[in-house]
Design a protein around this motif. Structure first.
Motif, PDB file in Angstrom:
ATOM      1  N   LEU A   1      46.296  73.196  25.313  1.00  0.00           N
ATOM      2  CA  LEU A   1      46.799  71.975  24.687  1.00  0.00           C
ATOM      3  C   LEU A   1      47.089  70.911  25.742  1.00  0.00           C
ATOM      4  O   LEU A   1      47.590  71.227  26.818  1.00  0.00           O
ATOM      5  N   PRO A   2      46.806  69.646  25.427  1.00  0.00           N
ATOM      6  CA  PRO A   2      47.174  68.574  26.366  1.00  0.00           C
ATOM      7  C   PRO A   2      48.694  68.491  26.517  1.00  0.00           C
ATOM      8  O   PRO A   2      49.431  68.672  25.542  1.00  0.00           O
ATOM      9  N   VAL A   3      49.144  68.200  27.710  1.00  0.00           N
ATOM     10  CA  VAL A   3      50.583  68.129  27.979  1.00  0.00           C
ATOM     11  C   VAL A   3      51.241  67.061  27.117  1.00  0.00           C
ATOM     12  O   VAL A   3      52.362  67.256  26.634  1.00  0.00           O
ATOM     13  N   THR A   4      50.557  65.947  26.868  1.00  0.00           N
ATOM     14  CA  THR A   4      51.146  64.904  26.031  1.00  0.00           C
ATOM     15  C   THR A   4      51.368  65.395  24.609  1.00  0.00           C
ATOM     16  O   THR A   4      52.367  65.052  23.981  1.00  0.00           O
ATOM     17  N   PHE A   5      50.468  66.223  24.096  1.00  0.00           N
ATOM     18  CA  PHE A   5      50.646  66.801  22.767  1.00  0.00           C
ATOM     19  C   PHE A   5      51.867  67.716  22.749  1.00  0.00           C
ATOM     20  O   PHE A   5      52.676  67.676  21.817  1.00  0.00           O
ATOM     21  N   VAL A   6      52.003  68.528  23.778  1.00  0.00           N
ATOM     22  CA  VAL A   6      53.154  69.438  23.883  1.00  0.00           C
ATOM     23  C   VAL A   6      54.450  68.630  23.933  1.00  0.00           C
ATOM     24  O   VAL A   6      55.397  68.920  23.196  1.00  0.00           O
ATOM     25  N   ALA A   7      54.483  67.599  24.767  1.00  0.00           N
ATOM     26  CA  ALA A   7      55.693  66.777  24.907  1.00  0.00           C
ATOM     27  C   ALA A   7      56.035  66.074  23.594  1.00  0.00           C
ATOM     28  O   ALA A   7      57.201  66.067  23.173  1.00  0.00           O
ATOM     29  N   ASP A   8      55.031  65.491  22.942  1.00  0.00           N
ATOM     30  CA  ASP A   8      55.277  64.803  21.672  1.00  0.00           C
ATOM     31  C   ASP A   8      55.745  65.774  20.592  1.00  0.00           C
ATOM     32  O   ASP A   8      56.618  65.449  19.786  1.00  0.00           O
ATOM     33  N   SER A   9      55.171  66.958  20.559  1.00  0.00           N
ATOM     34  CA  SER A   9      55.563  67.966  19.567  1.00  0.00           C
ATOM     35  C   SER A   9      57.012  68.395  19.770  1.00  0.00           C
ATOM     36  O   SER A   9      57.779  68.496  18.807  1.00  0.00           O
ATOM     37  N   LEU A  10      57.389  68.638  21.027  1.00  0.00           N
ATOM     38  CA  LEU A  10      58.773  69.039  21.303  1.00  0.00           C
ATOM     39  C   LEU A  10      59.745  67.898  21.021  1.00  0.00           C
ATOM     40  O   LEU A  10      60.833  68.132  20.495  1.00  0.00           O
ATOM     41  N   ALA A  11      59.358  66.684  21.343  1.00  0.00           N
ATOM     42  CA  ALA A  11      60.234  65.538  21.077  1.00  0.00           C
ATOM     43  C   ALA A  11      60.439  65.353  19.580  1.00  0.00           C
ATOM     44  O   ALA A  11      61.529  65.000  19.132  1.00  0.00           O
TER      45      ALA A  11
END
Length: 75
Positions: free
Chosen positions: A46-56
């Motif tokens: 998974l792209p890191v931005t997707f991970v960050a947005d999902s957690l946010a």
């Protein structure tokens, strides 16, 4: 329970700046970065931005949400 940890001054300043932008505490910002890093390592596809947005998105208020209803069940 909190635990004091020593970190590099530049990392602290970066966290301080980002925390103000994201409306988090400095400790909360560092914890968020740690969660993103851990989740990114656990999900390397998974792209890191997707991970960050999902957690946010998990910390956003849920009071005003509209439940998703698939079109096939809407009729």
């Amino acid at each position: 329970m909190g635990m004091p940890v020593r970190i590099d001054d530049s990392l602290y300043e970066q966290a301080k700046t980002e925390a103000q932008i994201e409306r988090r505490t400095i400790a909360g910002q560092i914890e968020f970065w740690a969660m993103v890093g851990r989740a990114a390592l656990d999900n390397p596809d998974l792209p890191v931005t997707f991970v960050a947005d999902s957690l946010a998105s998990l910390s956003e208020p849920r009071d005003d949400l509209t439940p998703f209803v698939p079109r096939s069940k809407a009729n």
